[in-house]
Design a protein around this motif. Structure first.
Motif, PDB file in Angstrom:
ATOM      1  N   UNK A 265      36.711  20.086  45.522  1.00 36.13           N
ATOM      2  CA  UNK A 265      36.303  18.869  44.829  1.00 36.13           C
ATOM      3  C   UNK A 265      35.099  18.238  45.522  1.00 36.13           C
ATOM      4  N   UNK A 266      35.122  18.241  46.859  1.00 32.55           N
ATOM      5  CA  UNK A 266      33.982  17.713  47.603  1.00 32.55           C
ATOM      6  C   UNK A 266      32.745  18.581  47.397  1.00 32.55           C
ATOM      7  N   UNK A 267      32.952  19.887  47.289  1.00 27.85           N
ATOM      8  CA  UNK A 267      31.827  20.794  47.034  1.00 27.85           C
ATOM      9  C   UNK A 267      31.171  20.474  45.703  1.00 27.85           C
ATOM     10  N   UNK A 268      31.999  20.245  44.677  1.00 27.53           N
ATOM     11  CA  UNK A 268      31.452  19.980  43.338  1.00 27.53           C
ATOM     12  C   UNK A 268      30.696  18.657  43.283  1.00 27.53           C
ATOM     13  N   UNK A 269      31.044  17.738  44.203  1.00 31.75           N
ATOM     14  CA  UNK A 269      30.358  16.446  44.217  1.00 31.75           C
ATOM     15  C   UNK A 269      29.125  16.451  45.124  1.00 31.75           C
ATOM     16  N   UNK A 270      28.873  17.553  45.789  1.00 32.76           N
ATOM     17  CA  UNK A 270      27.716  17.628  46.687  1.00 32.76           C
ATOM     18  C   UNK A 270      26.414  17.531  45.895  1.00 32.76           C
ATOM     19  N   UNK A 271      25.366  16.977  46.507  1.00 35.47           N
ATOM     20  CA  UNK A 271      24.079  16.850  45.792  1.00 35.47           C
ATOM     21  C   UNK A 271      23.578  18.210  45.302  1.00 35.47           C
TER      22      UNK A 271
ATOM     23  N   UNK B 188      24.942  12.008  28.488  1.00 34.17           N
ATOM     24  CA  UNK B 188      26.040  12.708  29.162  1.00 34.17           C
ATOM     25  C   UNK B 188      25.668  12.873  30.640  1.00 34.17           C
ATOM     26  N   UNK B 189      26.216  12.023  31.523  1.00 32.05           N
ATOM     27  CA  UNK B 189      25.975  12.216  32.965  1.00 32.05           C
ATOM     28  C   UNK B 189      26.586  13.541  33.422  1.00 32.05           C
ATOM     29  N   UNK B 190      25.884  14.251  34.286  1.00 33.74           N
ATOM     30  CA  UNK B 190      26.391  15.533  34.781  1.00 33.74           C
ATOM     31  C   UNK B 190      27.300  15.243  35.964  1.00 33.74           C
ATOM     32  N   UNK B 191      28.599  15.099  35.652  1.00 32.85           N
ATOM     33  CA  UNK B 191      29.578  14.700  36.652  1.00 32.85           C
ATOM     34  C   UNK B 191      30.947  15.246  36.243  1.00 32.85           C
ATOM     35  N   UNK B 192      31.579  15.991  37.147  1.00 36.85           N
ATOM     36  CA  UNK B 192      32.930  16.491  36.892  1.00 36.85           C
ATOM     37  C   UNK B 192      33.606  16.750  38.233  1.00 36.85           C
ATOM     38  N   UNK B 193      34.907  16.987  38.213  1.00 34.31           N
ATOM     39  CA  UNK B 193      35.638  17.303  39.439  1.00 34.31           C
ATOM     40  C   UNK B 193      36.661  18.388  39.154  1.00 34.31           C
ATOM     41  N   UNK B 194      37.426  18.730  40.181  1.00 33.97           N
ATOM     42  CA  UNK B 194      38.371  19.846  40.070  1.00 33.97           C
ATOM     43  C   UNK B 194      39.440  19.596  39.013  1.00 33.97           C
ATOM     44  N   UNK B 195      39.767  18.346  38.749  1.00 37.84           N
ATOM     45  CA  UNK B 195      40.785  18.051  37.735  1.00 37.84           C
ATOM     46  C   UNK B 195      40.355  18.471  36.344  1.00 37.84           C
ATOM     47  N   UNK B 196      39.037  18.553  36.129  1.00 37.91           N
ATOM     48  CA  UNK B 196      38.542  18.973  34.821  1.00 37.91           C
ATOM     49  C   UNK B 196      38.603  20.482  34.639  1.00 37.91           C
ATOM     50  N   UNK B 197      38.755  21.213  35.738  1.00 40.99           N
ATOM     51  CA  UNK B 197      38.739  22.680  35.666  1.00 40.99           C
ATOM     52  C   UNK B 197      40.154  23.219  35.523  1.00 40.99           C
ATOM     53  N   UNK B 198      40.847  22.772  34.504  1.00 41.65           N
ATOM     54  CA  UNK B 198      42.208  23.195  34.244  1.00 41.65           C
ATOM     55  C   UNK B 198      42.248  24.177  33.078  1.00 41.65           C
TER      56      UNK B 198
ATOM     57  N   UNK C 233      30.491   6.969  28.886  1.00 41.79           N
ATOM     58  CA  UNK C 233      29.542   7.980  29.350  1.00 41.79           C
ATOM     59  C   UNK C 233      30.082   8.774  30.530  1.00 41.79           C
ATOM     60  N   UNK C 234      30.790   8.106  31.476  1.00 44.56           N
ATOM     61  CA  UNK C 234      31.182   8.775  32.710  1.00 44.56           C
ATOM     62  C   UNK C 234      32.263   9.822  32.529  1.00 44.56           C
ATOM     63  N   UNK C 235      32.961   9.832  31.389  1.00 41.42           N
ATOM     64  CA  UNK C 235      34.037  10.813  31.186  1.00 41.42           C
ATOM     65  C   UNK C 235      33.658  11.870  30.154  1.00 41.42           C
ATOM     66  N   UNK C 236      32.445  11.808  29.621  1.00 40.23           N
ATOM     67  CA  UNK C 236      32.068  12.713  28.535  1.00 40.23           C
ATOM     68  C   UNK C 236      32.040  14.172  28.968  1.00 40.23           C
ATOM     69  N   UNK C 237      31.391  14.467  30.083  1.00 40.07           N
ATOM     70  CA  UNK C 237      31.281  15.866  30.494  1.00 40.07           C
ATOM     71  C   UNK C 237      32.642  16.434  30.859  1.00 40.07           C
ATOM     72  N   UNK C 238      33.461  15.655  31.563  1.00 43.04           N
ATOM     73  CA  UNK C 238      34.808  16.123  31.898  1.00 43.04           C
ATOM     74  C   UNK C 238      35.609  16.459  30.650  1.00 43.04           C
ATOM     75  N   UNK C 239      35.492  15.611  29.622  1.00 43.52           N
ATOM     76  CA  UNK C 239      36.202  15.879  28.363  1.00 43.52           C
ATOM     77  C   UNK C 239      35.716  17.175  27.724  1.00 43.52           C
ATOM     78  N   UNK C 240      34.398  17.386  27.729  1.00 42.09           N
ATOM     79  CA  UNK C 240      33.848  18.617  27.152  1.00 42.09           C
ATOM     80  C   UNK C 240      34.361  19.852  27.884  1.00 42.09           C
ATOM     81  N   UNK C 241      34.429  19.768  29.227  1.00 42.32           N
ATOM     82  CA  UNK C 241      34.912  20.916  30.008  1.00 42.32           C
ATOM     83  C   UNK C 241      36.376  21.181  29.701  1.00 42.32           C
ATOM     84  N   UNK C 242      37.176  20.133  29.601  1.00 40.28           N
ATOM     85  CA  UNK C 242      38.598  20.320  29.298  1.00 40.28           C
ATOM     86  C   UNK C 242      38.821  20.815  27.876  1.00 40.28           C
ATOM     87  N   UNK C 243      37.830  20.613  27.016  1.00 41.32           N
ATOM     88  CA  UNK C 243      37.960  21.025  25.617  1.00 41.32           C
ATOM     89  C   UNK C 243      36.885  22.056  25.234  1.00 41.32           C
TER      90      UNK C 243
END
Length: 396
Positions: free
Chosen positions: A86-92, A157-167, A207-217
């Motif tokens: 999760x920390x890796x995915x948030x790295x710059x 769509x901000x480019x932001x996601x974490x490990x919880x979205x990769x289910x 806006x902040x949850x849009x990309x995560x939703x797309x990944x989960x769907x």
């Protein structure tokens, strides 16, 4: 400063039992590791690069256990040290491309290790999807790390996601979308369909949850894009393409044949003109009316030849325009329907052969005209008396 690489740091990280955020117990496993630790202890610049501190005054030696504090090294010159994926995915920059060098404390994974954990495979699949989304976006803001899609609405769509979205089965779902965009055929239409679908799916969300939703769907996103593309391609069936190509072939064939038809009347006049010229030329005995009549026939023959040659040149230019248009249509077919373009190559080859045949015919006609005019000139000179040039001088 000693030459310590990120691989040397990974060796140290692997030998450390991390029991907190900032360190743990290190078991020195080799003389090489011990030498690197001593170098770090003695060199402030090296410490600044590696951020490793050995507690106490114990000298690092093979087999010894040391308490160490481990901080994040210089990311630019060394690499990334993170606690979790999760920390890796948030790295710059990690939301754009996988970092070149990194180490994840839990589960002790370094870049280049095998086998690759499932979550990392999902992360890589999402990066491939993000590449497609960035190419589809109306605007991609690299500085702000966001994509802007403009359709019936404007969606950021901000480019932001974490490990919880990769289910779930992210790799397979992403693969369906990636395969759809791997083929360049109708790529602009596919991007339009993807943009419209994305706006419909997340346009009303924060806006902040849009990309995560797309990944989960991703499955739904791939389904909707695939259905939209199938609906689009239903109007571009093979039979329709074939009919359009055949219609174009007939149109071009008519234009090609018309280049000869337009001067057919003059061509039919060649035999008649030849007979007339031959019958009108008479034996000349002096600078009388017969000489001037023969000269008029000769001039008329050359005027006829000149006019017909001009008409032939005009038709040659017309064939050149038609040839360029045929080539343009062939290129367009290859660009828009690359998968089936080869099946229509014979049509364009036939048109090219027709154009070449008509060009050869025009060359042959001009050659015949030149021979006829030359023969008429020779006949005129043969029938004219010796020194007939005096007649022209007298007339002058």
């Amino acid at each position: 400063m000693s030459d310590i690489t990120f691989a040397d740091l990974v060796e140290i990280y692997r030998a450390t039992r991390f029991d907190g955020e900032d360190g743990g117990v290190l078991t020195v496993g080799s003389e090489h590791m011990a030498a690197n630790l001593r170098a770090i202890m003695d060199d402030n610049d090296l410490y600044a690069e590696t951020q490793i501190t050995v507690d106490g005054d114990d000298e690092p030696a093979v087999g010894s256990e040391l308490r160490v504090h481990v901080g994040p090294p210089n990311a630019a010159s060394m690499g990334l040290l993170v606690s979790s994926f999760d920390d890796l995915f948030r790295a710059p920059g990690a939301v754009i491309a996988e970092p070149d060098r990194y180490y994840v404390k839990d589960p002790g994974f370094a870049s280049g290790d095998h086998p690759v954990p499932g979550i990392l495979l999902k992360y890589r699949a999402v990066l491939d999807v993000l590449r497609i989304l960035r190419e589809t976006a109306s605007v991609y803001d690299e500085t702000m790390r966001q994509m802007i899609f403009i359709g019936k609405d404007k969606v950021v769509v901000p480019i932001r996601f974490d490990a919880r979205d990769l289910q779930g089965d992210v790799v397979a779902k992403a693969g369906r979308l990636i395969r759809l965009f791997a083929e360049e055929l109708h790529i602009d239409e596919k991007r339009t369909i993807l943009q419209t679908t994305l706006i419909e799916m997340v346009g009303t969300m924060r806006a902040d949850i849009r990309l995560g939703y797309l990944i989960r769907n991703l499955g739904r996103l791939a389904d909707e894009v695939d259905k939209g593309y199938r609906l689009f391609t239903s109007s571009f069936s093979y039979s329709k393409i074939r009919n359009d190509v055949e219609t174009a072939r007939l149109d071009f064939a008519c234009k090609i044949h018309k280049t000869i038809v337009d001067i057919q009347g003059q061509l039919l006049g060649i035999p008649v003109a030849t007979i007339v010229v031959v019958s009108q030329l008479k034996k000349v005995t002096g600078c009388d009316v017969t000489f001037w009549a023969n000269l008029g026939v000769l001039l008329g023959a050359w005027i006829f030849v000149t006019m017909l040659v001009i008409a032939g040149i005009n038709q040659w230019k017309t064939l050149e325009v038609i040839s360029n248009e045929v080539e343009r249509q062939k290129t367009r077919l290859s660009d828009d329907f690359a998968a089936v373009a080869d099946q229509f190559a014979d049509v364009f080859d036939d048109l090219a052969e027709r154009i070449q045949w008509h060009r050869s015919a025009l060359i042959g006609i001009c050659a015949i005209l030149a021979l006829g005019a030359l023969a008429t000139t020779i006949a005129f000179l043969k029938l004219a008396p010796a020194g007939s040039a005096v007649c022209l001088a007298f007339w002058k």
